[in-house]
Design an enzyme around this catalytic site. Structure first.
Site, PDB file in Angstrom:
ATOM      1  N   ASP A  30      -4.723  -6.914  -5.648  1.00 25.53           N
ATOM      2  CA  ASP A  30      -3.664  -6.860  -4.636  1.00 25.53           C
ATOM      3  C   ASP A  30      -3.640  -8.200  -3.909  1.00 25.53           C
ATOM      4  O   ASP A  30      -4.639  -8.921  -3.896  1.00 25.53           O
ATOM      5  CB  ASP A  30      -3.896  -5.714  -3.646  1.00 25.53           C
ATOM      6  CG  ASP A  30      -2.582  -5.182  -3.079  1.00 25.53           C
ATOM      7  OD1 ASP A  30      -2.121  -4.113  -3.522  1.00 25.53           O
ATOM      8  OD2 ASP A  30      -2.001  -5.844  -2.201  1.00 25.53           O
ATOM      9  N   LYS A  35      -6.017  -4.880   2.820  1.00 25.86           N
ATOM     10  CA  LYS A  35      -6.145  -3.682   1.979  1.00 25.86           C
ATOM     11  C   LYS A  35      -7.383  -3.796   1.088  1.00 25.86           C
ATOM     12  O   LYS A  35      -8.155  -2.849   0.947  1.00 25.86           O
ATOM     13  CB  LYS A  35      -4.880  -3.522   1.135  1.00 25.86           C
ATOM     14  CG  LYS A  35      -4.795  -2.202   0.404  1.00 25.86           C
ATOM     15  CD  LYS A  35      -3.498  -2.060  -0.364  1.00 25.86           C
ATOM     16  CE  LYS A  35      -2.412  -1.390   0.410  1.00 25.86           C
ATOM     17  NZ  LYS A  35      -1.222  -1.028  -0.350  1.00 25.86           N
ATOM     18  N   LEU A 152       4.026  10.390 -11.500  1.00 26.53           N
ATOM     19  CA  LEU A 152       3.224  11.117 -10.507  1.00 26.53           C
ATOM     20  C   LEU A 152       4.033  11.348  -9.236  1.00 26.53           C
ATOM     21  O   LEU A 152       4.961  10.607  -8.919  1.00 26.53           O
ATOM     22  CB  LEU A 152       1.940  10.348 -10.184  1.00 26.53           C
ATOM     23  CG  LEU A 152       2.006   8.968  -9.533  1.00 26.53           C
ATOM     24  CD1 LEU A 152       2.326   9.016  -8.057  1.00 26.53           C
ATOM     25  CD2 LEU A 152       0.694   8.248  -9.760  1.00 26.53           C
ATOM     26  N   ASN A 227      14.438  10.668 -12.549  1.00 23.42           N
ATOM     27  CA  ASN A 227      14.541  10.771 -11.096  1.00 23.42           C
ATOM     28  C   ASN A 227      15.955  11.155 -10.654  1.00 23.42           C
ATOM     29  O   ASN A 227      16.128  11.935  -9.717  1.00 23.42           O
ATOM     30  CB  ASN A 227      14.098   9.463 -10.427  1.00 23.42           C
ATOM     31  CG  ASN A 227      12.590   9.434 -10.247  1.00 23.42           C
ATOM     32  OD1 ASN A 227      11.891  10.335 -10.693  1.00 23.42           O
ATOM     33  ND2 ASN A 227      12.079   8.406  -9.604  1.00 23.42           N
ATOM     34  N   PHE A 268      11.905  23.136  -8.855  1.00 20.53           N
ATOM     35  CA  PHE A 268      12.696  22.098  -8.206  1.00 20.53           C
ATOM     36  C   PHE A 268      14.030  22.603  -7.667  1.00 20.53           C
ATOM     37  O   PHE A 268      14.947  21.841  -7.434  1.00 20.53           O
ATOM     38  CB  PHE A 268      12.909  20.912  -9.154  1.00 20.53           C
ATOM     39  CG  PHE A 268      12.458  19.627  -8.512  1.00 20.53           C
ATOM     40  CD1 PHE A 268      11.121  19.444  -8.197  1.00 20.53           C
ATOM     41  CD2 PHE A 268      13.349  18.634  -8.177  1.00 20.53           C
ATOM     42  CE1 PHE A 268      10.692  18.285  -7.571  1.00 20.53           C
ATOM     43  CE2 PHE A 268      12.930  17.466  -7.553  1.00 20.53           C
ATOM     44  CZ  PHE A 268      11.602  17.295  -7.248  1.00 20.53           C
ATOM     45  N   LEU A 269      14.135  23.920  -7.520  1.00 15.98           N
ATOM     46  CA  LEU A 269      15.324  24.463  -6.861  1.00 15.98           C
ATOM     47  C   LEU A 269      14.911  24.824  -5.446  1.00 15.98           C
ATOM     48  O   LEU A 269      14.784  25.992  -5.097  1.00 15.98           O
ATOM     49  CB  LEU A 269      15.828  25.703  -7.617  1.00 15.98           C
ATOM     50  CG  LEU A 269      16.426  25.472  -9.000  1.00 15.98           C
ATOM     51  CD1 LEU A 269      16.778  26.790  -9.673  1.00 15.98           C
ATOM     52  CD2 LEU A 269      17.668  24.581  -8.915  1.00 15.98           C
ATOM     53  N   CYS A 279      10.923   6.849  -3.646  1.00 13.21           N
ATOM     54  CA  CYS A 279      11.436   6.777  -5.028  1.00 13.21           C
ATOM     55  C   CYS A 279      12.878   7.247  -5.186  1.00 13.21           C
ATOM     56  O   CYS A 279      13.741   6.463  -5.559  1.00 13.21           O
ATOM     57  CB  CYS A 279      10.516   7.569  -5.952  1.00 13.21           C
ATOM     58  SG  CYS A 279       8.903   6.810  -6.101  1.00 13.21           S
ATOM     59  N   ARG A 346       8.116   6.781   4.100  1.00 16.20           N
ATOM     60  CA  ARG A 346       9.253   5.980   3.664  1.00 16.20           C
ATOM     61  C   ARG A 346      10.448   6.897   3.361  1.00 16.20           C
ATOM     62  O   ARG A 346      10.309   7.873   2.627  1.00 16.20           O
ATOM     63  CB  ARG A 346       8.880   5.147   2.423  1.00 16.20           C
ATOM     64  CG  ARG A 346       7.897   4.033   2.758  1.00 16.20           C
ATOM     65  CD  ARG A 346       7.493   3.238   1.523  1.00 16.20           C
ATOM     66  NE  ARG A 346       6.553   3.950   0.678  1.00 16.20           N
ATOM     67  CZ  ARG A 346       5.985   3.429  -0.413  1.00 16.20           C
ATOM     68  NH1 ARG A 346       6.273   2.196  -0.776  1.00 16.20           N
ATOM     69  NH2 ARG A 346       5.125   4.134  -1.136  1.00 16.20           N
TER      70      ARG A 346
HETATM   71  N1  LIG Z   1       5.025   6.177  -4.850  1.00 14.22           N
HETATM   72  C1  LIG Z   1       5.370   6.980  -5.837  1.00 14.22           C
HETATM   73  O1  LIG Z   1       5.319   8.207  -5.720  1.00 14.22           O
HETATM   74  C2  LIG Z   1       5.825   6.409  -7.148  1.00 14.22           C
HETATM   75  C3  LIG Z   1       5.878   7.234  -8.281  1.00 14.22           C
HETATM   76  C4  LIG Z   1       6.287   6.676  -9.493  1.00 14.22           C
HETATM   77  C5  LIG Z   1       6.652   5.331  -9.554  1.00 14.22           C
HETATM   78  N2  LIG Z   1       6.616   4.570  -8.428  1.00 14.22           N
HETATM   79  C6  LIG Z   1       6.973   3.151  -8.543  1.00 14.22           C
HETATM   80  O2  LIG Z   1       5.786   2.389  -8.597  1.00 14.22           O
HETATM   81  C7  LIG Z   1       5.977   1.126  -7.947  1.00 14.22           C
HETATM   82  C8  LIG Z   1       4.941   0.938  -6.850  1.00 14.22           C
HETATM   83  O3  LIG Z   1       5.161   1.938  -5.875  1.00 14.22           O
HETATM   84  P1  LIG Z   1       4.082   2.258  -4.731  1.00 14.22           P
HETATM   85  O4  LIG Z   1       4.596   3.436  -3.997  1.00 14.22           O
HETATM   86  O5  LIG Z   1       2.729   2.289  -5.340  1.00 14.22           O
HETATM   87  O6  LIG Z   1       4.239   0.935  -3.837  1.00 14.22           O
HETATM   88  P2  LIG Z   1       3.274   0.457  -2.659  1.00 14.22           P
HETATM   89  O7  LIG Z   1       4.144  -0.306  -1.744  1.00 14.22           O
HETATM   90  O8  LIG Z   1       2.453   1.586  -2.150  1.00 14.22           O
HETATM   91  O9  LIG Z   1       2.251  -0.549  -3.404  1.00 14.22           O
HETATM   92  C9  LIG Z   1       2.612  -1.804  -3.889  1.00 14.22           C
HETATM   93  C10 LIG Z   1       1.388  -2.698  -3.782  1.00 14.22           C
HETATM   94  O10 LIG Z   1       1.649  -3.919  -4.466  1.00 14.22           O
HETATM   95  C11 LIG Z   1       1.046  -4.972  -3.728  1.00 14.22           C
HETATM   96  N3  LIG Z   1       1.672  -6.239  -4.139  1.00 14.22           N
HETATM   97  C12 LIG Z   1       2.909  -6.696  -3.912  1.00 14.22           C
HETATM   98  N4  LIG Z   1       3.093  -7.906  -4.468  1.00 14.22           N
HETATM   99  C13 LIG Z   1       1.934  -8.220  -5.079  1.00 14.22           C
HETATM  100  C14 LIG Z   1       1.487  -9.344  -5.839  1.00 14.22           C
HETATM  101  N5  LIG Z   1       2.300 -10.378  -6.077  1.00 14.22           N
HETATM  102  N6  LIG Z   1       0.239  -9.342  -6.318  1.00 14.22           N
HETATM  103  C15 LIG Z   1      -0.586  -8.308  -6.072  1.00 14.22           C
HETATM  104  N7  LIG Z   1      -0.220  -7.202  -5.366  1.00 14.22           N
HETATM  105  C16 LIG Z   1       1.018  -7.161  -4.882  1.00 14.22           C
HETATM  106  C17 LIG Z   1       1.275  -4.582  -2.283  1.00 14.22           C
HETATM  107  O11 LIG Z   1       0.394  -5.238  -1.408  1.00 14.22           O
HETATM  108  C18 LIG Z   1       1.018  -3.073  -2.347  1.00 14.22           C
HETATM  109  O12 LIG Z   1      -0.350  -2.765  -2.112  1.00 14.22           O
HETATM  110  C19 LIG Z   1       7.419   1.130  -7.455  1.00 14.22           C
HETATM  111  O13 LIG Z   1       8.236   0.526  -8.429  1.00 14.22           O
HETATM  112  C20 LIG Z   1       7.747   2.601  -7.360  1.00 14.22           C
HETATM  113  O14 LIG Z   1       9.119   2.868  -7.506  1.00 14.22           O
HETATM  114  C21 LIG Z   1       6.196   5.062  -7.235  1.00 14.22           C
END
Ligand SMILES: NC(=O)c1ccc[n+]([C@@H]2O[C@H](COP(=O)([O-])OP(=O)(O)OC[C@H]3O[C@@H](n4cnc5c(N)ncnc54)[C@H](O)[C@@H]3O)[C@@H](O)[C@H]2O)c1
Length: 469
Positions: A30, A35, A152, A227, A268-269, A279, A346
């Protein structure tokens, strides 16, 4: 296998912890130093069931944390990109984080690597990643790009990952497919499920999961389309709930009836105040933008989004209809997270409603089992925070249920009635049976069902036919 996860957020952290539990060596990368420091000292920055156990099990052994992406790339064979893809002002996915990671990866490709997009991204992103990695100096034959969308759900993320309905892998070469097959083999072979220390299997899980191998473009579309379809299901049942309210029908009976059709299914209903989270709202907008760019006007998605927003406004009108005026009213609020089981606020419908109620002059006393710290940063300081649901209800003109936390579904109703200034519960998540609420002396309003009343109110509210007298 040695795997790097770039982005240690909700998806990256869970994926990394689960890969370690499957037996892989994981580097969680990260660029947020705070973090990383927290993770190294044993803190878990998000609320997610089983995640603390998995991190404790593997921290310092199969999991390490790093801020050095290029070193992680050199060390690992597979690099999963799990950084955020937030919406731009125009509703498209902002892919600048993905691009910057791709650029950095490029300089460290010193042997065959598989770069996997785990973030939710529009179709063609894998091709763009490939272009960027080559533009920045990597040999075209030294890497492959795969798309491995993540399905997930926050709140049940660990079990969703380990017991998925399916694993989708989009690839353009057999060599790359083989790497992904190997990574997921402990799940697809069933080996993980026979381990005595496996994370417990949830009720409905079918094991082993199916591995679906597609092209990268198909995999990217599978995620957006999934989605969009799920959001459509929510908006559909919310639209039906509105009709139920108009005619005095019960949306749960309707769900039971339509969900019994195996082509539709009961899951999901869930009528309520609409979907939120990081998302669905952004992915729908991004999918709509992708469609537009491809020359298709996907107006169905506009309607899904409109119904979802309208659902919140309808709920607000319902609250107003029950309370008559807002200014100075004290409201107990149960739930701030966008759904139960997570601290994620969010795009939370609960947060949006609280902000609206504050603008209308209400006083809010809120409780959420996990999301209060995050909410404090986002809400104005006039909000009071309670130590539990009963404190939130104490002295309130009405209690609003805005998030479907399990613990909100089993409250001591007699205690609640005694604590409330007026015995009024307005439930945006349909956690209770109206008849049960009435027997406890509570006036109860929910979504798509006739209200249970213990007091005489103007006719429109009694029948639910109009939102306001
Ligand atoms: N949250 C969900 O339930 C979920 C489910 C399926 C898919 N997604 C997708 O997964 C992706 C991530 O979602 P999330 O909820 O985990 O996001 P998040 O914001 O919780 O985590 C993203 C992480 O990436 C890090 N980051 C950003 N730029 C970086 C870089 N250049 N190098 C290293 N780390 C970096 C940030 O510091 C952060 O910790 C998104 O595209 C989202 O749509 C999310």
């Amino acid at each position: 296998m040695r795997i790097a996860l770039v982005g240690s957020g909700y998806v990256g952290l869970v994926t990394g912890a689960c890969f370690a539990d499957l037996g892989h060596e994981v580097v969680l990368v990260d660029n947020d130093e705070q973090k990383l420091a927290a993770l190294r000292t044993g803190n878990v920055p998000i609320h997610e069931r089983f995640l603390p156990e998995l991190l404790a099990r593997h921290r310092g052994q199969r999991i390490k944390f790093s801020g050095d992406l290029q070193a992680a790339v050199r060390e690992c064979q597979a690099i999963f990109i799990a950084v955020g893809t937030p919406p731009t002002d125009r509703g498209e996915a902002d892919l600048s984080y993905v691009e910057s990671v791709a650029r950095e990866i490029s300089g460290a490709v010193d042997s065959y690597k598989v770069v996997v997009e785990k973030s939710t991204v529009p179709v063609y992103t894998s091709q763009w990643i490939r272009t960027v990695v080559i533009r920045n100096g990597a040999e075209p034959s030294s890497f492959d790009i795969a798309s491995n969308p993540e399905f997930l759900r926050e709140g049940t993320a660990v079990t969703d990952f380990l017991y998925p309905d399916r694993i989708v892998v989009g690839v353009e070469s057999e060599r790359c497919a083989e790497v992904l097959r190997e990574i997921y083999a402990p799940l697809t072979s069933g080996a993980y499920y026979s381990r005595s220390d496996a994370i417990p299997r949830p009720d409905r899980a079918q094991v082993p999961p199916r591995l679906i191998i597609t092209s990268t473009k198909s995999a990217e579309l599978i995620k957006h389309a999934s989605n969009a379809f799920l959001a459509m299901k929510i908006s559909f049942i919310n639209a039906v709930a509105s009709i139920c309210e108009s005619v005095g029908a019960n949306v749960h009976q309707v769900c039971d009836g339509i969900g019994a059709d195996s082509r539709i299914g009961p899951r999901f209903l869930n009528p309520g105040i609409g979907y939120g989270g990081s998302c669905f709202p952004k992915d729908l907008m991004a999918f709509r933008a992708v469609a537009k760019e491809c020359g298709y006007d996907f107006r169905l998605l506009d309607e899904v989004i409109r119904i979802n927003e309208d659902q919140r406004h309808r709920f607000l009108r319902k609250v107003r209809g029950v309370l008559w005026t807002f200014r100075g009213k004290r409201l107990g609020v149960l739930g701030l997270a966008f759904k139960g089981g997570t601290d994620d606020i969010r795009e939370s419908p609960a947060m949006l409603l609280v902000q609206e109620l504050l603008r209308e002059g209400c006083r809010i006393c809120a409780y959420d089992p996990a999301a209060m710290d995050r909410a404090k940063e986002a809400l104005n300081s006039s909000v009071e925070y309670a130590a539990g649901p009963y404190e939130a209800a104490s002295g309130a003109d009405a209690l609003l249920i805005l998030t479907e936390w399990e613990e909100f579904a089993s409250l001591d109703l007699d205690r609640l009635r005694k604590l409330l200034k007026y015995p009024i519960v307005i439930d945006g998540r349909n956690l209770y049976d109206p008849a049960v609420m009435a027997t406890h002396g509570l006036s109860y309003y929910s979504v798509g069902r006739p209200a249970a009343l213990t007091e005489d109110l103007p006719a429109g509210i009694r029948t639910n036919k109009r939102e306001r007298p």
